[in-house]
Design a protein around this motif. Structure first.
Motif, PDB file in Angstrom:
ATOM      1  N   PRO A 161       2.460  -0.523  12.008  1.00 26.75           N
ATOM      2  CA  PRO A 161       3.257  -0.409  10.780  1.00 26.75           C
ATOM      3  C   PRO A 161       3.558   1.061  10.471  1.00 26.75           C
ATOM      4  CG  PRO A 161       0.990  -1.033  10.263  1.00 26.75           C
ATOM      5  CD  PRO A 161       1.124  -1.029  11.760  1.00 26.75           C
ATOM      6  N   LEU A 162       4.647   1.276   9.792  1.00 22.72           N
ATOM      7  CA  LEU A 162       5.049   2.628   9.409  1.00 22.72           C
ATOM      8  C   LEU A 162       4.035   3.206   8.431  1.00 22.72           C
ATOM      9  CD1 LEU A 162       7.177   4.908   9.359  1.00 22.72           C
ATOM     10  CD2 LEU A 162       8.253   3.673   7.471  1.00 22.72           C
ATOM     11  N   GLU A 163       3.588   4.414   8.700  1.00 25.56           N
ATOM     12  CA  GLU A 163       2.685   5.121   7.784  1.00 25.56           C
ATOM     13  C   GLU A 163       3.388   6.359   7.271  1.00 25.56           C
ATOM     14  OE1 GLU A 163      -1.022   6.048   9.666  1.00 25.56           O
ATOM     15  OE2 GLU A 163      -1.791   4.024   9.410  1.00 25.56           O
ATOM     16  N   VAL A 164       3.238   6.603   5.993  1.00 26.44           N
ATOM     17  CA  VAL A 164       3.808   7.795   5.362  1.00 26.44           C
ATOM     18  C   VAL A 164       2.697   8.525   4.612  1.00 26.44           C
ATOM     19  CG1 VAL A 164       6.117   6.779   5.128  1.00 26.44           C
ATOM     20  CG2 VAL A 164       4.478   6.528   3.263  1.00 26.44           C
ATOM     21  N   ALA A 165       2.922   9.782   4.333  1.00 25.80           N
ATOM     22  CA  ALA A 165       1.956  10.555   3.551  1.00 25.80           C
ATOM     23  C   ALA A 165       2.266  10.368   2.071  1.00 25.80           C
ATOM     24  CB  ALA A 165       2.037  12.026   3.923  1.00 25.80           C
ATOM     25  N   CYS A 166       1.243  10.086   1.286  1.00 28.13           N
ATOM     26  CA  CYS A 166       1.403   9.985  -0.162  1.00 28.13           C
ATOM     27  C   CYS A 166       1.966  11.317  -0.658  1.00 28.13           C
ATOM     28  CB  CYS A 166       0.053   9.693  -0.810  1.00 28.13           C
ATOM     29  SG  CYS A 166       0.057   9.764  -2.618  1.00 28.13           S
ATOM     30  N   PRO A 167       3.054  11.303  -1.423  1.00 31.44           N
ATOM     31  CA  PRO A 167       3.634  12.562  -1.891  1.00 31.44           C
ATOM     32  C   PRO A 167       2.700  13.397  -2.765  1.00 31.44           C
ATOM     33  CG  PRO A 167       5.145  10.732  -2.259  1.00 31.44           C
ATOM     34  CD  PRO A 167       3.835  10.152  -1.823  1.00 31.44           C
ATOM     35  N   GLN A 168       1.709  12.755  -3.356  1.00 35.31           N
ATOM     36  CA  GLN A 168       0.803  13.469  -4.258  1.00 35.31           C
ATOM     37  C   GLN A 168      -0.421  14.022  -3.545  1.00 35.31           C
ATOM     38  OE1 GLN A 168       1.619  14.031  -7.469  1.00 35.31           O
ATOM     39  NE2 GLN A 168      -0.189  15.283  -7.657  1.00 35.31           N
ATOM     40  N   CYS A 169      -1.150  13.175  -2.817  1.00 40.36           N
ATOM     41  CA  CYS A 169      -2.425  13.604  -2.223  1.00 40.36           C
ATOM     42  C   CYS A 169      -2.368  13.740  -0.702  1.00 40.36           C
ATOM     43  CB  CYS A 169      -3.540  12.633  -2.607  1.00 40.36           C
ATOM     44  SG  CYS A 169      -3.414  11.015  -1.803  1.00 40.36           S
ATOM     45  N   ARG A 170      -1.255  13.339  -0.093  1.00 35.97           N
ATOM     46  CA  ARG A 170      -1.008  13.441   1.350  1.00 35.97           C
ATOM     47  C   ARG A 170      -1.824  12.444   2.183  1.00 35.97           C
ATOM     48  NH1 ARG A 170       3.585  14.907   1.089  1.00 35.97           N
ATOM     49  NH2 ARG A 170       3.617  15.342   3.291  1.00 35.97           N
ATOM     50  N   LYS A 171      -2.538  11.515   1.555  1.00 34.70           N
ATOM     51  CA  LYS A 171      -3.279  10.479   2.272  1.00 34.70           C
ATOM     52  C   LYS A 171      -2.272   9.573   2.988  1.00 34.70           C
ATOM     53  CE  LYS A 171      -6.144   6.443   1.238  1.00 34.70           C
ATOM     54  NZ  LYS A 171      -6.750   5.680   0.151  1.00 34.70           N
ATOM     55  N   LYS A 172      -2.605   9.113   4.189  1.00 34.86           N
ATOM     56  CA  LYS A 172      -1.735   8.210   4.942  1.00 34.86           C
ATOM     57  C   LYS A 172      -1.697   6.842   4.250  1.00 34.86           C
ATOM     58  CE  LYS A 172      -0.358  10.664   8.408  1.00 34.86           C
ATOM     59  NZ  LYS A 172       1.040  10.970   8.617  1.00 34.86           N
ATOM     60  N   VAL A 173      -0.492   6.305   4.081  1.00 39.82           N
ATOM     61  CA  VAL A 173      -0.282   5.038   3.398  1.00 39.82           C
ATOM     62  C   VAL A 173       0.605   4.153   4.273  1.00 39.82           C
ATOM     63  CG1 VAL A 173       0.653   3.947   1.329  1.00 39.82           C
ATOM     64  CG2 VAL A 173      -0.332   6.226   1.181  1.00 39.82           C
TER      65      VAL A 173
ATOM     66  N   PRO B 251       5.890   4.965  -2.393  1.00 35.95           N
ATOM     67  CA  PRO B 251       5.249   5.661  -1.282  1.00 35.95           C
ATOM     68  C   PRO B 251       3.893   6.278  -1.645  1.00 35.95           C
ATOM     69  CG  PRO B 251       6.815   7.133  -2.276  1.00 35.95           C
ATOM     70  CD  PRO B 251       6.914   5.806  -3.014  1.00 35.95           C
ATOM     71  N   PHE B 252       3.399   6.021  -2.840  1.00 36.70           N
ATOM     72  CA  PHE B 252       2.110   6.571  -3.256  1.00 36.70           C
ATOM     73  C   PHE B 252       0.971   5.681  -2.777  1.00 36.70           C
ATOM     74  CE2 PHE B 252       5.342   7.847  -6.282  1.00 36.70           C
ATOM     75  CZ  PHE B 252       5.235   9.215  -6.212  1.00 36.70           C
ATOM     76  N   CYS B 253      -0.228   6.244  -2.725  1.00 39.89           N
ATOM     77  CA  CYS B 253      -1.386   5.474  -2.269  1.00 39.89           C
ATOM     78  C   CYS B 253      -2.015   4.666  -3.396  1.00 39.89           C
ATOM     79  CB  CYS B 253      -2.422   6.403  -1.642  1.00 39.89           C
ATOM     80  SG  CYS B 253      -3.174   7.555  -2.808  1.00 39.89           S
ATOM     81  N   SER B 254      -1.750   5.076  -4.640  1.00 40.44           N
ATOM     82  CA  SER B 254      -2.406   4.415  -5.772  1.00 40.44           C
ATOM     83  C   SER B 254      -1.598   4.623  -7.044  1.00 40.44           C
ATOM     84  CB  SER B 254      -3.801   5.007  -5.981  1.00 40.44           C
ATOM     85  OG  SER B 254      -3.691   6.375  -6.353  1.00 40.44           O
ATOM     86  N   GLU B 255      -1.975   3.871  -8.067  1.00 42.38           N
ATOM     87  CA  GLU B 255      -1.334   4.050  -9.370  1.00 42.38           C
ATOM     88  C   GLU B 255      -1.606   5.448  -9.908  1.00 42.38           C
ATOM     89  OE1 GLU B 255      -0.834   1.787 -13.628  1.00 42.38           O
ATOM     90  OE2 GLU B 255      -2.713   1.506 -12.540  1.00 42.38           O
ATOM     91  N   ARG B 256      -2.804   5.963  -9.667  1.00 39.86           N
ATOM     92  CA  ARG B 256      -3.162   7.304 -10.138  1.00 39.86           C
ATOM     93  C   ARG B 256      -2.199   8.355  -9.590  1.00 39.86           C
ATOM     94  NH1 ARG B 256      -5.783  11.676  -8.183  1.00 39.86           N
ATOM     95  NH2 ARG B 256      -6.924  12.960  -9.672  1.00 39.86           N
ATOM     96  N   CYS B 257      -1.965   8.328  -8.278  1.00 38.99           N
ATOM     97  CA  CYS B 257      -1.054   9.306  -7.672  1.00 38.99           C
ATOM     98  C   CYS B 257       0.373   9.128  -8.202  1.00 38.99           C
ATOM     99  CB  CYS B 257      -1.081   9.208  -6.151  1.00 38.99           C
ATOM    100  SG  CYS B 257      -2.514  10.039  -5.422  1.00 38.99           S
ATOM    101  N   ARG B 258       0.790   7.876  -8.404  1.00 32.84           N
ATOM    102  CA  ARG B 258       2.124   7.614  -8.937  1.00 32.84           C
ATOM    103  C   ARG B 258       2.269   8.201 -10.334  1.00 32.84           C
ATOM    104  NH1 ARG B 258       4.575   3.684 -12.114  1.00 32.84           N
ATOM    105  NH2 ARG B 258       2.588   2.626 -12.374  1.00 32.84           N
ATOM    106  N   LEU B 259       1.245   8.025 -11.176  1.00 31.87           N
ATOM    107  CA  LEU B 259       1.294   8.545 -12.542  1.00 31.87           C
ATOM    108  C   LEU B 259       1.203  10.067 -12.583  1.00 31.87           C
ATOM    109  CD1 LEU B 259      -0.849   5.859 -14.396  1.00 31.87           C
ATOM    110  CD2 LEU B 259       1.643   6.177 -14.478  1.00 31.87           C
ATOM    111  N   LEU B 260       0.414  10.660 -11.692  1.00 29.79           N
ATOM    112  CA  LEU B 260       0.356  12.124 -11.618  1.00 29.79           C
ATOM    113  C   LEU B 260       1.718  12.700 -11.266  1.00 29.79           C
ATOM    114  CD1 LEU B 260      -3.062  12.675  -9.827  1.00 29.79           C
ATOM    115  CD2 LEU B 260      -2.477  13.328 -12.174  1.00 29.79           C
ATOM    116  N   ASP B 261       2.409  12.063 -10.325  1.00 30.92           N
ATOM    117  CA  ASP B 261       3.743  12.517  -9.935  1.00 30.92           C
ATOM    118  C   ASP B 261       4.733  12.362 -11.091  1.00 30.92           C
ATOM    119  OD1 ASP B 261       5.486  13.318  -7.492  1.00 30.92           O
ATOM    120  OD2 ASP B 261       6.569  11.638  -8.411  1.00 30.92           O
ATOM    121  N   LEU B 262       4.685  11.234 -11.771  1.00 31.93           N
ATOM    122  CA  LEU B 262       5.566  11.011 -12.925  1.00 31.93           C
ATOM    123  C   LEU B 262       5.316  12.068 -13.999  1.00 31.93           C
ATOM    124  CD1 LEU B 262       7.654   9.289 -14.422  1.00 31.93           C
ATOM    125  CD2 LEU B 262       5.758   7.873 -15.240  1.00 31.93           C
TER     126      LEU B 262
END
Length: 76
Positions: free
Chosen positions: A7-19, A29-40
């Motif tokens: 499957p395609l893996e991308v780096a989370c835009p916030q923490c760079r963890k592979k997703v 493209p975020f790994c979690s709600e936390r990273c999504r909210l930090l970016d927002l």
């Protein structure tokens, strides 16, 4: 193409963890709600922004409208 593709893996835009990019990941493209909210929050406070002309304040807009109504040219 075979079904054995990884499957395609991308780096989370916030923490760079592979997703894994999948419909099962509601936060992609975020790994979690936390990273999504930090970016927002970064967009909301202006830390993230798209380069461009600075916004005009109300005074500048009012002056521009008055000059236009009077038929005056914008200063260069």
């Amino acid at each position: 193409m075979s079904n054995t593709q990884r499957p395609l893996e991308v780096a989370c835009p916030q923490c760079r963890k592979k997703v894994v990019w999948s419909e099962k990941n509601a936060y992609r493209p975020f790994c979690s709600e936390r990273c999504r909210l930090l970016d927002l929050g970064a967009w909301a406070d202006g830390s993230h922004r798209i380069a461009g002309e600075p916004a005009m304040d109300e005074t500048e807009i009012d002056e521009m409208i008055l000059r236009a109504e009077r038929g005056l040219q914008e200063p260069e």
